[in-house]
Design a protein around this motif. Structure first.
Motif, mmCIF file in Angstrom:
data_model
loop_
_atom_site.group_PDB
_atom_site.id
_atom_site.type_symbol
_atom_site.label_atom_id
_atom_site.label_comp_id
_atom_site.label_asym_id
_atom_site.label_seq_id
_atom_site.Cartn_x
_atom_site.Cartn_y
_atom_site.Cartn_z
ATOM 1 N N VAL A 83 -26.446 25.538 -10.001
ATOM 2 C CA VAL A 83 -25.617 26.386 -9.139
ATOM 3 C C VAL A 83 -26.235 26.413 -7.753
ATOM 4 O O VAL A 83 -25.567 26.294 -6.729
ATOM 5 N N MET A 84 -27.558 26.544 -7.729
ATOM 6 C CA MET A 84 -28.249 26.565 -6.446
ATOM 7 C C MET A 84 -28.022 25.259 -5.681
ATOM 8 O O MET A 84 -27.697 25.266 -4.495
ATOM 9 N N LEU A 85 -28.155 24.127 -6.383
ATOM 10 C CA LEU A 85 -28.026 22.843 -5.684
ATOM 11 C C LEU A 85 -26.596 22.607 -5.197
ATOM 12 O O LEU A 85 -26.376 22.132 -4.092
ATOM 13 N N PHE A 86 -25.613 22.946 -6.050
ATOM 14 C CA PHE A 86 -24.214 22.698 -5.697
ATOM 15 C C PHE A 86 -23.720 23.595 -4.577
ATOM 16 O O PHE A 86 -22.763 23.250 -3.886
ATOM 17 N N TRP B 155 -18.777 24.753 0.894
ATOM 18 C CA TRP B 155 -18.450 25.797 1.868
ATOM 19 C C TRP B 155 -17.030 25.729 2.397
ATOM 20 O O TRP B 155 -16.388 26.741 2.641
ATOM 21 N N ALA B 156 -16.512 24.493 2.580
ATOM 22 C CA ALA B 156 -15.237 24.393 3.278
ATOM 23 C C ALA B 156 -14.059 24.844 2.431
ATOM 24 O O ALA B 156 -12.931 24.850 2.909
ATOM 25 N N HIS B 157 -14.309 25.266 1.167
ATOM 26 C CA HIS B 157 -13.163 25.846 0.444
ATOM 27 C C HIS B 157 -12.739 27.176 1.057
ATOM 28 O O HIS B 157 -11.728 27.729 0.675
ATOM 29 N N HIS B 158 -13.534 27.685 1.989
ATOM 30 C CA HIS B 158 -13.099 28.854 2.758
ATOM 31 C C HIS B 158 -12.187 28.447 3.907
ATOM 32 O O HIS B 158 -11.761 29.290 4.677
ATOM 33 N N SER C 69 -7.601 15.174 4.579
ATOM 34 C CA SER C 69 -8.524 14.286 3.880
ATOM 35 C C SER C 69 -9.742 15.020 3.361
ATOM 36 O O SER C 69 -10.450 14.517 2.501
ATOM 37 N N GLU C 70 -10.017 16.223 3.897
ATOM 38 C CA GLU C 70 -11.206 16.937 3.437
ATOM 39 C C GLU C 70 -10.926 17.815 2.225
ATOM 40 O O GLU C 70 -11.851 18.317 1.592
ATOM 41 N N MET C 71 -9.651 18.008 1.928
ATOM 42 C CA MET C 71 -9.340 19.006 0.904
ATOM 43 C C MET C 71 -9.856 18.612 -0.471
ATOM 44 O O MET C 71 -10.477 19.409 -1.172
ATOM 45 N N LEU C 72 -9.619 17.363 -0.863
ATOM 46 C CA LEU C 72 -9.948 17.012 -2.238
ATOM 47 C C LEU C 72 -11.443 17.079 -2.539
ATOM 48 O O LEU C 72 -11.817 17.621 -3.575
ATOM 49 N N PRO C 73 -12.319 16.544 -1.675
ATOM 50 C CA PRO C 73 -13.738 16.662 -2.033
ATOM 51 C C PRO C 73 -14.198 18.109 -2.204
ATOM 52 O O PRO C 73 -14.934 18.405 -3.145
ATOM 53 N N PHE C 74 -13.736 18.990 -1.309
ATOM 54 C CA PHE C 74 -14.214 20.372 -1.440
ATOM 55 C C PHE C 74 -13.600 21.055 -2.645
ATOM 56 O O PHE C 74 -14.234 21.884 -3.303
ATOM 57 N N SER C 75 -12.365 20.683 -2.945
ATOM 58 C CA SER C 75 -11.755 21.211 -4.155
ATOM 59 C C SER C 75 -12.541 20.730 -5.380
ATOM 60 O O SER C 75 -12.836 21.499 -6.298
ATOM 61 N N PHE D 233 -15.813 19.760 -5.727
ATOM 62 C CA PHE D 233 -17.104 20.404 -5.951
ATOM 63 C C PHE D 233 -16.937 21.865 -6.335
ATOM 64 O O PHE D 233 -17.696 22.406 -7.140
ATOM 65 N N THR D 234 -15.928 22.511 -5.746
ATOM 66 C CA THR D 234 -15.727 23.916 -6.072
ATOM 67 C C THR D 234 -15.363 24.079 -7.541
ATOM 68 O O THR D 234 -15.839 24.989 -8.220
ATOM 69 N N GLU D 235 -14.516 23.186 -8.035
ATOM 70 C CA GLU D 235 -14.186 23.290 -9.453
ATOM 71 C C GLU D 235 -15.405 22.966 -10.317
ATOM 72 O O GLU D 235 -15.674 23.632 -11.309
#
Ligand code: HEM
Ligand SMILES: [Cu+2]
Ligand SMILES: [Cu+2]
Lengths: 263, 622
Positions: free
Chosen positions: B371-374, B379-382, B390-396, B398-400
């Motif tokens: 959890v700490m590393l991830f 951050w950009a899911h905020h 193009s940035e949406m999927l990577p942040f989605s 990692f958040t999942e």
């Protein structure tokens, strides 16, 4: 053994109850009001995730209650490992997350991007939206309307039904252009449309929707433009009524607006 | 200043010193006031006079504030404990062995821990009072409590800021970890006792600064203090940046101290494999703090300079989104700084209450560490509402994915509960409730991680409720669990089981009723940061407010109960829960060395089999 059986029964009951609850909410409409195909897509994505997760939620909740009530002051079983349980847990949590990433996250997003593709939007209605502190200004370049206002001089937004709409979003103050740094971030949100987009000073942002039913602020308060990013003390007042009307009514409204602006 | 210092030098006993010197807190306030006056005047009247000659300007307030904080720190004792010794004088700082030690600089980690516990509790009550004012306003769709929407927004900002930086980040780390980590790893002190003493006194300075910010003017940005809006407001935001700087520095010093303590001060035989779960959690969040707090401090300094120089870094002619990116780059790890100690405490309390061997311990540790590393990758899911497609999927993605290591905490606790001999005590109840609440927070988090859903729910009461489920629902509930769990150790007295359970059920019901409804308000079109909202939302808001007041009273009830039992409760046994970690086998009274001699750890702390070997070999001092 009896514990596992009892637990499974409770788990099953909780899951069924949960699914019933989700479907009741779905029938009512998870977003309460959905006036675009984008909002319907959002509701569908949410219903899918909840339907899949109900057994997981039920598992944990029933587990917390069952273990708390059942395993009290008896001789305890001591174990520190259960390869099968851990294995299933880890694999299942990875599988579920990959599933959600593929569907609905990536698939619904793909759908959204497709809607934005230029080739599908050749007949878009274009609405230029200007956000200033603290007011919305709507203009319709295709119809020569500068500021769409009702007879009291308040901004209103009229849209035809069953139509692709392209909102062109900018944040600046057309009345005070001498201050290039006066603008702040706003957010263009129509709750019933199911999506929102920040408006960044110095940039042009786009939002695409496809309206799918006739409705208006007069019958449903969710059909309003509402600024969703805090933009100073006037933030709560940055709202404007929206009307989704038939295409003939829309053309009538356009005529009336033109007359209003000419006078 | 010199008169005070001279007055001190002859003192040798605590009593005489007490008579000769003003109480440190009073002296600190005095030196702070003097420092502010001198430097503020120097700047605003001599060095940097502005048009119309105001006495306090943004620049002079900043410089004056820095002088005031230094004056305050020196006054409460840094002068004698840090500055004079630096120049070769012997340390002359006797801490009386009574209540006064909590009101002065102390190098005893137990005193520092309690100072943090008192300060966070106080700021929780103050910021909670601000929340009650907000809920009062929202009972009605029109303005009626506040005279203007800006005042409401300032209150929101103060509430969020103080709750995050002096309660969320601090309560379990500065408070309970400062007190218990050295005890749990078999050490008699923390690694840097003087640093630790200093760190606490920055906290009240920061809290006061944020609460006094309206003196300089309203600020409407909320706790993110985000540019470009922050560039527009009157000057109150200056005190936000300064106050938060003090509070985050306090957390940073705690993190450095605890990290070094855990790495280097473990008792002989306490290997990494045997490290208590709470220590793992604190190590993980301390590393997070060390990585991310300097980042946000730089952002705040740049933003402050942006205001007072001024630049136009984050305005239209600069780069408006950069501030938000930098903020959330820290802001998301921040929420794990808040919640990871809570995960660790579940895994600490449940095996003891269940008298049951900890299940799948290595997965628990892995969970905390991953959890700490991830947490730096999400951050950009905020910012789904303003990022490129193009940035949406990577942040989605990692958040999942971060829900996987998060789930390991549940795996460990559930495995431990199964077949346990559970003592259904107040701490147990609070832990179970906390796990339920975090489950709701986590499920709504999965929904929010989906970009399409996020575009609807972002900036509404849905998000507001989601994060209150994680901060109040899990972290504050676990904070109360820890308070009841360790009360016998802190005070030597026991709370009342009946009142404790009543308190737990009270806050649980009130919390879920208030914040559960907020999800629906959010879907129905209730957005954030509004003192005025459409009439159709009034009924649900009225109902939310009623339960919010009930919740406020519930917290008060728990605090009064704990405070009362701290002084008047039935004397407790040395080890009422039959725990195995070292703090239960030590004398945790402030001012007394804990372990003499140091224990020799022979095995892990979570083995409850009958055949389990005993944890330590050396004779324990009881
Ligand atoms: C004691 C019960 C609490 C209640 C009733 C409460 C209520 C509220 C309300 C009504 C808002 C503002 C909503 C808006 O208009 O946007 C808010 C914002 C916030 N609260 Fe709380 N809260 C409580 C406790 C906490 C705690 C314990 C924390 C963190 C540890 C916290 C952190 C925040 C934050 C970060 C914000 C956002 C501020 C912003 O928008 O910038 N709250 N809370
Ligand atoms: Cu706005
Ligand atoms: Cu706004």
């Amino acid at each position: 053994m009896i514990d596992i059986l009892l637990f499974a029964v409770f788990w099953l009951i909780a899951t069924l109850l949960g699914e019933w609850g989700v479907h009741a909410m779905e029938a009512r409409g998870l977003y309460y009001s959905a006036a675009t195909s984008q909002a319907l897509d959002g509701e569908k994505a949410m219903a899918f995730i909840l339907t899949v997760l109900v057994p997981v939620i039920a598992f944990i909740v029933v587990m917390l209650i069952y273990t708390a009530l059942r395993f009290r002051s008896r001789r305890s079983l001591q174990f520190r490992d259960n390869k099968m349980f851990i294995g299933i847990w880890v694999l299942l949590s990875i599988a579920l997350n990959i599933l959600f990433f593929v569907h609905p996250s990536a698939s619904a997003l793909e759908q959204m991007f497709n809607n934005e593709e230029a080739r599908l939007n050749r007949h878009d209605l274009i609405v230029n939206v200007t956000a200033r502190q603290w007011e919305w200004i709507f203009s319709y370049p295709q119809y020569g309307i500068q500021t769409a206002e009702d007879s009291n001089g308040n901004s209103t937004l009229y849209l035809p039904v069953n139509q692709n709409v392209r909102f062109v979003l900018r944040s600046y103050d057309p009345y005070h252009t001498y201050d290039p740094n006066g603008a702040v971030i706003h957010d263009f949100w129509i709750p019933a449309f199911g999506l929102k987009q920040d408006i960044i000073p110095g940039e042009t942002r786009l939002e695409y929707v496809h309206t799918n039913k006739i409705t208006s602020y007069d019958v449903d308060p969710m059909v309003r433009v509402q600024c969703a990013e805090v933009c100073g003390p006037g933030h709560p007042f940055m709202e404007a009524p929206v009307h989704v009307v038939s295409s003939s009514d829309f053309l009538k409204w356009v005529q009336a607006q033109r007359k209003l602006e000419a006078s | 200043m010199s008169a005070n210092a001279a007055g001190l030098s002859g003192a040798d006993t605590a009593k005489r010193q007490g008579r000769r010197m003003a109480p440190p807190v009073i002296r600190g306030l005095l030196w702070a006031a003097i420092g502010f006056l001198i430097f503020n005047t120097l700047v605003s009247q001599v060095l940097d006079r502005e048009l119309y000659d105001p006495f306090v300007t943004r620049v002079s307030a900043t410089v004056g504030w820095a002088a005031a904080v230094i004056g305050w720190l020196l006054g409460v004792g840094a002068w004698e404990v840090i500055v004079l010794p630096f120049f070769g004088h012997p340390v002359e700082w006797d801490v009386p062995n009574d209540w006064r030690r909590y009101f002065m600089f102390s190098t005893d980690h137990k005193v520092v821990g309690l100072q943090y516990i008192f300060t966070t509790t106080g700021s929780f009550l103050l910021a909670g009072f601000a929340a009650m004012m907000m809920r009062m306003e929202l009972m009605n769709a029109k303005l009626w409590v506040f005279t203007n929407p800006g005042a409401y927004l300032t209150t929101v900002g103060i509430h969020g800021t103080v709750m995050m930086f002096s309660v969320g980040t601090v309560a379990l780390v500065g408070g309970f970890a400062n007190y218990f980590i050295p005890l749990m790893i078999g050490a008699n002190s923390s690694a840097f006792p003087r640093l630790s003493g200093l760190s606490h006194w920055l906290l009240p300075a920061g809290i006061a600064t944020v609460f006094l910010s309206p003196l300089l003017g309203q600020w409407t940005t909320g706790w993110r203090a985000y540019a470009p809006l922050s560039g527009q407001d009157p000057s109150g935001i200056v005190f936000y940046y300064l106050g938060v700087f003090a509070m985050t520095t306090s957390s940073l010093l705690v993190a450095i101290n605890l990290t070094v303590t855990i790495i280097f001060k473990r008792a002989p035989g306490l290997t990494w494999n045997r490290l208590p779960m709470f220590a793992w959690g604190i190590l993980a969040v301390s590393l997070l703090t060390i990585i991310w707090v300097p980042e946000i401090q730089m952002t705040f300094i740049i933003s402050l300079l942006n205001l007072i120089v001024p630049f136009s870094l984050f305005e239209q002619t600069g780069s408006p989104l950069t501030y938000m990116e930098s903020f959330w780059l820290f802001g998301h790890p921040e929420v794990y700084i808040i919640v990871v100690p809570a995960f660790a405490l579940w895994q600490e309390i449940v095996p003891v209450m269940g008298q049951k061997t900890l299940f799948a311990r290595q997965w628990g540790v892995l969970g905390l560490v991953f959890v700490m590393l991830f947490s730096g990758l999400v951050w950009a899911h905020h910012m789904f509402t303003n990022m490129r497609n193009s940035e949406m999927l990577p942040f989605s993605f990692f958040t999942e994915m971060i829900s996987i290591p998060t789930g390991f905490s549940y795996l460990v606790v559930i495995g431990t509960l199964w077949g346990a001999r559970l003592k259904f005590s107040t701490p147990t109840l609070f832990v179970l409730m906390s796990m339920f609440n975090f489950l709701i927070g986590g499920i709504t988090g999965v929904l929010l991680a989906d970009p399409v859903i996020n575009l609807q729910t972002h900036d509404t009461f849905f998000v507001l409720s989601h994060f209150h489920y994680t901060v109040i629902g899990s972290m504050i509930f676990t904070w109360l669990a820890a308070a009841y769990y360790w009360l016998p150790k802190l005070s030597g007295r026991m709370y009342s089981e009946a009142l404790g359970k009543l308190g737990a059920i009270w806050v649980f019901v009130a919390f879920n009723s208030a914040f559960g409804q907020m999800f629906f308000a959010g879907f129905h079109g209730m957005n954030r940061w509004v003192a005025v909202y459409p009439q159709y939302l009034q009924n649900i808001n009225f109902s939310i407010s009623m339960f919010a007041f009930l919740l406020g009273l519930g917290f008060l009830f728990n605090f009064v109960h704990i405070a009362w039992m701290w002084n008047k409760g039935k004397p407790a046994e040395q080890n009422p829960w039959n725990g195995k970690t070292l703090e239960w086998h030590a004398t945790p009274k402030p001012g007394i060395a804990t372990f003499k001699p140091l224990p020799q750890v022979e095995t892990g702390f979570y083995d409850y089999r009958e055949s389990a070997p005993s944890v330590t070999t050396s004779p324990k001092r009881t």
